[in-house]
Scaffold this motif. Structure first.
Motif, PDB file in Angstrom:
ATOM      1  N   ASP A 134      69.905 -20.205   8.076  1.00 53.91           N
ATOM      2  CA  ASP A 134      69.923 -20.412   9.525  1.00 53.91           C
ATOM      3  C   ASP A 134      71.201 -21.158   9.934  1.00 53.91           C
ATOM      4  OD1 ASP A 134      69.483 -23.330   9.605  1.00 53.91           O
ATOM      5  OD2 ASP A 134      67.417 -22.894   9.041  1.00 53.91           O
ATOM      6  N   SER A 135      71.493 -21.106  11.212  1.00 50.78           N
ATOM      7  CA  SER A 135      72.747 -21.676  11.733  1.00 50.78           C
ATOM      8  C   SER A 135      72.899 -23.155  11.440  1.00 50.78           C
ATOM      9  CB  SER A 135      72.843 -21.448  13.240  1.00 50.78           C
ATOM     10  OG  SER A 135      72.984 -20.089  13.508  1.00 50.78           O
ATOM     11  N   GLU A 136      71.827 -23.902  11.564  1.00 53.59           N
ATOM     12  CA  GLU A 136      71.893 -25.348  11.331  1.00 53.59           C
ATOM     13  C   GLU A 136      72.279 -25.665   9.879  1.00 53.59           C
ATOM     14  OE1 GLU A 136      68.930 -29.198  11.325  1.00 53.59           O
ATOM     15  OE2 GLU A 136      68.475 -27.545  12.695  1.00 53.59           O
ATOM     16  N   LYS A 137      71.613 -25.022   8.936  1.00 51.35           N
ATOM     17  CA  LYS A 137      71.933 -25.249   7.517  1.00 51.35           C
ATOM     18  C   LYS A 137      73.336 -24.755   7.197  1.00 51.35           C
ATOM     19  CE  LYS A 137      67.217 -25.145   5.797  1.00 51.35           C
ATOM     20  NZ  LYS A 137      66.206 -24.368   5.082  1.00 51.35           N
ATOM     21  N   TYR A 138      73.688 -23.597   7.770  1.00 51.22           N
ATOM     22  CA  TYR A 138      75.022 -23.056   7.542  1.00 51.22           C
ATOM     23  C   TYR A 138      76.095 -24.042   8.003  1.00 51.22           C
ATOM     24  CZ  TYR A 138      79.308 -20.497   8.339  1.00 51.22           C
ATOM     25  OH  TYR A 138      80.634 -20.130   8.350  1.00 51.22           O
ATOM     26  N   ARG A 192      74.717 -16.449   5.914  1.00 55.13           N
ATOM     27  CA  ARG A 192      74.428 -16.577   7.345  1.00 55.13           C
ATOM     28  C   ARG A 192      74.319 -15.201   7.986  1.00 55.13           C
ATOM     29  NH1 ARG A 192      79.370 -18.174  10.346  1.00 55.13           N
ATOM     30  NH2 ARG A 192      79.714 -16.028   9.753  1.00 55.13           N
ATOM     31  N   ASP A 219      71.219 -13.300   7.419  1.00 55.86           N
ATOM     32  CA  ASP A 219      70.054 -14.052   7.910  1.00 55.86           C
ATOM     33  C   ASP A 219      69.264 -14.721   6.778  1.00 55.86           C
ATOM     34  OD1 ASP A 219      70.533 -13.465  10.624  1.00 55.86           O
ATOM     35  OD2 ASP A 219      69.562 -11.504  10.391  1.00 55.86           O
TER      36      ASP A 219
END
Length: 121
Positions: free
Chosen positions: A92-96, A86, A89
């Motif tokens: 992404d935040s959603e997958k993380y 994360r 980069d």
């Protein structure tokens, strides 16, 4: 309900699913991470269900606990690798957040199983 196999364990099922998700998400990582983060993340993720399965198959609580501790350690390692991904980069935040939540759930299940079996030992 009597367990017929390690495959009946929720921890195994969720750990296996976590491994699949890690493989899918790391396919999109840059080629120069193939032998770095990708390899390490996949190994730590796969270690979780594999150690649950191997420990269960030993039919000995002491040995089973040892394998569960390894799986738990791999879960913690994966948590760090997800955070690195994360912060670099690569994720992404959603997958993380989705993967982190699944990893946390598996970690809690393993911790509960370890505590439960330790009391029976």
């Amino acid at each position: 309900m009597m367990l017929q196999s390690y495959k009946d364990l929720i921890g195994y099922q969720k750990g296996y699913n976590l491994s699949l998700q890690i493989y899918k998400v790391t396919k999109d990582y840059p080629q120069d991470e193939k032998f770095g983060l990708v390899s390490q993340m996949r190994r730590s993720a796969v270690s979780i269900p594999c150690n649950i399965a191997e420990g269960y198959s030993r039919k000995n609580i002491k040995e089973y606990l040892q394998f569960l501790h390894v799986a738990y350690g791999s879960c913690s390692e994966l948590e760090t690798l997800l955070s690195l991904s994360r912060d670099l980069d690569l994720l992404d935040s959603e997958k993380y957040l989705k993967l982190y939540a699944l990893q946390e759930e598996v970690s809690k299940i393993l911790n509960g199983l370890i505590k439960s079996l330790s009391q029976k030992k």
